[in-house]
Design a protein around this motif. Structure first.
Motif, PDB file in Angstrom:
ATOM      1  N   LEU A  36       0.826  -1.208   0.000  1.00 52.77           N
ATOM      2  CA  LEU A  36       0.000   0.000   0.000  1.00 52.77           C
ATOM      3  C   LEU A  36       0.863   1.262   0.000  1.00 52.77           C
ATOM      4  N   SER A  37       1.931   1.253   0.793  1.00 53.02           N
ATOM      5  CA  SER A  37       2.788   2.439   0.838  1.00 53.02           C
ATOM      6  C   SER A  37       3.439   2.687  -0.530  1.00 53.02           C
ATOM      7  N   GLU A  38       3.807   1.615  -1.232  1.00 55.62           N
ATOM      8  CA  GLU A  38       4.373   1.774  -2.571  1.00 55.62           C
ATOM      9  C   GLU A  38       3.311   2.266  -3.560  1.00 55.62           C
ATOM     10  N   ARG A  44       5.680   4.459   5.327  1.00 58.78           N
ATOM     11  CA  ARG A  44       4.870   3.577   6.174  1.00 58.78           C
ATOM     12  C   ARG A  44       4.230   4.366   7.310  1.00 58.78           C
ATOM     13  N   ILE A  45       4.915   5.391   7.794  1.00 60.05           N
ATOM     14  CA  ILE A  45       4.371   6.199   8.892  1.00 60.05           C
ATOM     15  C   ILE A  45       3.089   6.893   8.452  1.00 60.05           C
ATOM     16  N   LEU A  51      -4.406   4.496   7.821  1.00 58.59           N
ATOM     17  CA  LEU A  51      -5.108   3.289   8.248  1.00 58.59           C
ATOM     18  C   LEU A  51      -5.727   3.481   9.633  1.00 58.59           C
ATOM     19  N   GLY A  52      -5.012   4.177  10.490  1.00 56.73           N
ATOM     20  CA  GLY A  52      -5.545   4.454  11.828  1.00 56.73           C
ATOM     21  C   GLY A  52      -6.812   5.287  11.784  1.00 56.73           C
ATOM     22  N   LYS A  53      -6.886   6.213  10.836  1.00 58.81           N
ATOM     23  CA  LYS A  53      -8.099   7.025  10.688  1.00 58.81           C
ATOM     24  C   LYS A  53      -9.290   6.150  10.293  1.00 58.81           C
TER      25      LYS A  53
END
Length: 235
Positions: A36-38, A44-45, A51-53
């Motif tokens: 997903l980050s790519e 990643r942060i 994702l936390g949201k």
């Protein structure tokens, strides 16, 4: 070459939400964080912030060492409705299952002794169970029972509904209950069973039950994943 501005967590969260609503992720599982980050050309942060949201909104949930999943609908829980876990799930079109972790005699201490109106050190039955909805672990519960009302209970099939067992084996039905509902971190004993890190947010529901004669018969300590439950009361 034109530079691309880094995507903020809000933008990534919105994009992921749109893709989830479009049914893009078959099987209900999101790609790995690295993928997903790519895909979003981000760190990643920042991705984890996004994702936390979505997790806070109840859109997705995380399991240790397994990754991120699309969250199913929350189970509706009405404390005033004396229905057992399996029946409650079935009425909402869900499949429930129960696993017995341990069932034994223990000495009542502290709050448990007080809840059952017993002296500290008196023997009680303790049944620890893990309960799942549609295969997902959502509830770790400890039942503490006054053995005076339930002789021989530990030899019964304890994967079944205790509500039904009380009625069919002992002629005991609930005649009242006191509920306490508190948000808080999941303790070490509950978190691993629910596939989350210790200290993750959860919901503790303590229920002290009485029989038809208004005698205290048991006390349940329920530890729920916070993203699996909706408490709804209609008086």
């Amino acid at each position: 070459m034109e530079s691309i501005a880094p995507k903020t967590a809000d933008v990534i969260a919105s994009a992921l939400l749109a893709r989830i609503k479009a049914g893009e992720f078959s099987g209900g599982r999101l790609p790995a964080e690295r993928a997903l980050s790519e895909a979003f050309s981000t760190t990643r942060i920042t991705l984890r912030e996004a994702l936390g949201k979505l997790e806070a909104q109840g859109v997705i949930y995380r399991e240790l060492r397994r990754g991120w999943f699309i969250a199913p609908p929350r189970l509706i829980y009405n404390p005033l409705y004396h229905s057992h876990f399996h029946a409650m799930a079935a009425e909402q079109g869900r499949h429930a299952s129960t696993e017995v972790i341990a069932a034994q005699k223990v000495s009542a201490q502290g709050a448990i002794a007080a809840a059952l109106m017993l002296e500290e050190g008196e023997t009680v039955f303790c049944i620890r169970r893990l309960r799942r909805i549609d295969g997902r672990a959502v509830l770790y519960v400890e039942h503490y029972l006054n053995p005076h009302f339930f002789p021989g209970l530990l030899s019964e099939d304890l994967t079944r509904s205790l509500t039904d067992l009380y009625d069919q084996r002992y002629g005991i039905r609930y005649g009242g209950a006191r509920f306490t509902i508190l948000p808080g971190p999941l303790p070490d004993v509950a978190a691993p069973a629910l596939n989350v890190a210790a200290g993750s947010p959860g919901l503790l529901i303590t229920r002290i039950n009485r029989n038809q004669q208004k005698q205290v018969i048991d006390c349940d300590c329920e530890y729920w994943r916070y993203d699996a439950l909706c408490v709804e009361v209609e008086a």
